[in-house]
Write a protein that holds these residues in place. Sequence first.
Motif, short mmCIF file in Angstrom:
data_model
loop_
_atom_site.label_atom_id
_atom_site.label_comp_id
_atom_site.label_asym_id
_atom_site.label_seq_id
_atom_site.Cartn_x
_atom_site.Cartn_y
_atom_site.Cartn_z
N TRP A 100 56.85 -76.87 -80.47
CA TRP A 100 57.17 -78.31 -80.47
C TRP A 100 56.29 -79.05 -79.47
N ILE A 101 56.13 -78.50 -78.28
CA ILE A 101 55.30 -79.13 -77.25
C ILE A 101 53.84 -79.17 -77.67
N LEU A 102 53.36 -78.06 -78.26
CA LEU A 102 51.96 -78.02 -78.70
C LEU A 102 51.69 -79.08 -79.77
N GLY A 103 52.70 -79.33 -80.61
CA GLY A 103 52.54 -80.34 -81.66
C GLY A 103 52.43 -81.75 -81.11
N ILE A 104 53.24 -82.07 -80.10
CA ILE A 104 53.21 -83.43 -79.58
C ILE A 104 52.08 -83.65 -78.57
N SER A 105 51.43 -82.56 -78.15
CA SER A 105 50.36 -82.70 -77.15
C SER A 105 48.99 -82.95 -77.78
N ILE A 106 48.85 -82.70 -79.07
CA ILE A 106 47.59 -82.84 -79.81
C ILE A 106 46.57 -81.77 -79.37
N VAL A 107 46.22 -81.76 -78.07
CA VAL A 107 45.20 -80.82 -77.59
C VAL A 107 45.69 -79.37 -77.68
N GLY A 108 47.00 -79.19 -77.74
CA GLY A 108 47.54 -77.83 -77.85
C GLY A 108 47.60 -77.33 -79.28
N MET A 109 47.28 -78.19 -80.24
CA MET A 109 47.38 -77.83 -81.65
C MET A 109 46.63 -76.53 -82.00
N PRO A 110 45.40 -76.29 -81.52
CA PRO A 110 44.69 -75.05 -81.89
C PRO A 110 45.38 -73.77 -81.44
N ILE A 158 56.74 -72.31 -90.60
CA ILE A 158 57.12 -73.69 -90.91
C ILE A 158 57.03 -74.55 -89.66
N ALA A 159 57.48 -74.00 -88.52
CA ALA A 159 57.37 -74.75 -87.26
C ALA A 159 55.91 -75.03 -86.92
N GLY A 160 55.06 -74.03 -87.13
CA GLY A 160 53.64 -74.22 -86.90
C GLY A 160 53.04 -75.28 -87.81
N THR A 161 53.46 -75.26 -89.07
CA THR A 161 53.00 -76.27 -90.03
C THR A 161 53.41 -77.67 -89.58
N ALA A 162 54.67 -77.80 -89.15
CA ALA A 162 55.16 -79.10 -88.68
C ALA A 162 54.41 -79.54 -87.43
N GLY A 163 54.17 -78.60 -86.51
CA GLY A 163 53.47 -78.93 -85.28
C GLY A 163 52.05 -79.42 -85.53
N ILE A 164 51.33 -78.71 -86.38
CA ILE A 164 49.95 -79.11 -86.70
C ILE A 164 49.94 -80.45 -87.44
N ALA A 165 50.86 -80.61 -88.40
CA ALA A 165 50.93 -81.87 -89.16
C ALA A 165 51.24 -83.04 -88.24
N ALA A 167 50.66 -83.24 -84.98
CA ALA A 167 49.50 -83.47 -84.10
C ALA A 167 48.39 -84.20 -84.84
N LEU A 168 48.14 -83.82 -86.09
CA LEU A 168 47.10 -84.49 -86.88
C LEU A 168 47.44 -85.95 -87.11
N ASN A 169 48.70 -86.23 -87.39
CA ASN A 169 49.10 -87.62 -87.61
C ASN A 169 49.01 -88.44 -86.32
N LEU A 170 49.35 -87.83 -85.20
CA LEU A 170 49.17 -88.51 -83.93
C LEU A 170 47.70 -88.81 -83.66
N PHE A 171 46.86 -87.83 -83.97
CA PHE A 171 45.42 -88.00 -83.78
C PHE A 171 44.89 -89.16 -84.62
N LYS A 172 45.30 -89.19 -85.89
CA LYS A 172 44.87 -90.27 -86.79
C LYS A 172 45.38 -91.63 -86.29
N SER A 173 46.59 -91.63 -85.78
CA SER A 173 47.18 -92.88 -85.30
C SER A 173 46.44 -93.41 -84.07
N ARG A 174 46.07 -92.50 -83.17
CA ARG A 174 45.45 -92.92 -81.90
C ARG A 174 43.96 -93.23 -82.04
N PHE A 175 43.27 -92.39 -82.77
CA PHE A 175 41.81 -92.49 -82.78
C PHE A 175 41.24 -93.10 -84.05
N LYS A 176 42.02 -93.06 -85.13
CA LYS A 176 41.55 -93.67 -86.37
C LYS A 176 42.34 -94.92 -86.73
#
Length: 214
Positions: free
Chosen positions: A89-99, A148-155, A157-166
Amino acid sequence: MFSLRQLGTSSIQFMRRNLSILLFLIIIFISGVTFGAIAVKMLSYAEKNQLVNYLANFFQNFKGKLVLQQEILAQEAVFYNLKLILLVWILGISIVGMPIIPILVFLRGFILGFAVGFLVDELAVKGFLFAVVSIVPHNLFAIPSLIIAGTAGIAFALNLFKSRFKRMPINFAQYFFGYSTLMIILAVILVTAGLIESFLTPILMSFITKTVIY
């Protein structure tokens, strides 16, 4: 409040939207299992002999009685699973922890592949049966939950990335609530997996050890 039907519909829609991420993590997990099984063949004689001695001592402890303290084991298993879901959960909301999320999935697969591979390599059919009762029951819940948790976390993080930088607009509060709710549901499933690992798995392990291996 969501009804079970609404929850099921939302889950299906989530899987469809993030099917590529889900398949990616499944492939990562399978790769981990494969590499874990291969790693057994790469053990040195000394390393394998050490593991064989450990395995022999383990079976001796199981012979005749169940020696695991189930309440302590339950606390450890449940706490470990909760820490895992919290980390994702934390890795998902941190963006940089996604990998790190695919790495966690790969390592879980590697450990399972190594454990099953070693048991089968040393005990053949008996090892396979022991692996089935000792590894499969709780992981039927734990592995899908982790993926499933990993899928949600990556998804997320990607949406946060798009929201912030795109500059793609998203309803952050609603998305965060849905993400966190899903993680809570998966945490409950992982608690169930921990209880199965603590109370059911040792009984099955003891039965197989006394009736098949010895």
